[in-house]
Write an enzyme that holds these catalytic residues in place. Structure first.
Site, PDB file in Angstrom:
ATOM      1  CB  CYS A   1       6.006  -2.294   0.741  1.00  0.00           C
ATOM      2  SG  CYS A   1       6.749  -1.651  -0.367  1.00  0.00           S
TER       3      CYS A   1
ATOM      4  CG  HIS B   1       5.802  -5.693  -1.930  1.00  0.00           C
ATOM      5  ND1 HIS B   1       5.540  -4.528  -1.466  1.00  0.00           N
ATOM      6  CD2 HIS B   1       6.110  -6.472  -1.877  1.00  0.00           C
ATOM      7  CE1 HIS B   1       4.774  -5.303  -0.861  1.00  0.00           C
ATOM      8  NE2 HIS B   1       5.088  -6.592  -0.845  1.00  0.00           N
TER       9      HIS B   1
ATOM     10  CG  ASP C   1       0.180  -0.198   2.627  1.00  0.00           C
ATOM     11  OD1 ASP C   1       1.031  -0.597   2.435  1.00  0.00           O
ATOM     12  OD2 ASP C   1      -0.386   0.456   3.803  1.00  0.00           O
TER      13      ASP C   1
END
Length: 222
Positions: free
Chosen positions: A77, A198, A74
């Site tokens: 991370c 990510h 979101d």
């Protein structure tokens, strides 16, 4: 005409019966495999050159054992992974997503304060207008990167190691480290960087005995 309709009905019943027979075989074989696999083989493959312990512990081609803890993608991370790792190392209870997000936002704010405080100590990154950069990075959905990793090592006073999984071999590779000055007193928090930006938490490398102990604990619950 009536005979044809009865014939069609019989064919339909045969098809349905065959379908349920195949379904029965599938679930029977699946249950048999689950029953046999733990005693005959510790690991199964994940299709990417990795082996996976039944409890989520993975082994790469070099024999490194590790466990990936996924965090919510979101924008928080990196900070989620860091606070989750810090809590695990301190023996605190596993965080739920809400509390993890709150601590991640708090860490982000402290990291930005540290970046401003140390702005004259480094010039390896071209951040442009620092005030603009800091204001943008304070937003909870903005992805963090190298400057934030370095500042986080100062804020947490702990080393941080970043790993990737090589696409060709599936092996873990340590690509960079921050906060080496803290290594004498502490093991690094390890994070896994995925090539689309990510981060997940890479938990401590586990031994073969650890994997067996995890399975033993799981069996005791039943």
């Amino acid at each position: 005409m009536l005979i044809m309709e009865e014939s069609d009905m019989i064919n339909c019943l045969l098809v349905v019966a065959f379908f349920y027979y195949v379904l029965f075989l599938y679930f029977s074989i699946t249950r048999l495999v689950k029953f046999i696999l733990p005693s005959s083989s510790r690991f199964g493959g994940d299709g990417n050159g990795l082996s996976i312990c039944n409890e989520g512990v993975r082994i790469d081609g070099n024999g490194n054992e590790y466990k990936i803890t996924r965090v919510r993608p979101d924008g928080r991370c990196l900070f989620r992974a860091l606070v989750h790792g810090a809590c695990l190392r301190s023996g605190q209870a596993v965080l739920d997503e809400t509390r993890e997000g709150e601590l991640a936002d708090d860490l982000r704010a402290r990291v930005m304060d540290e970046l401003v405080r140390r702005k004259d100590e480094f010039d390896q990154w071209d951040l442009g207008d620092l005030d603009v950069y800091v204001q943008r990075m304070k937003k909870p959905t903005v992805w963090a990167g190298e400057p934030e990793l370095l500042m986080a090592s100062y804020v947490l006073q702990t080393p941080i190691s970043v790993f990737v999984i090589e696409s060709s071999s599936g092996n873990l590779r340590n690509i960079t480290n921050y906060g080496q000055e803290y290594e004498e007193n502490d093991q690094p928090i390890k994070v896994l960087f995925l090539n689309y930006g990510h981060y997940d938490l890479l938990e401590e490398f586990l031994s073969d005995i650890s994997c067996q102990n995890l399975r033993a604990k799981k069996r005791k619950k039943f």
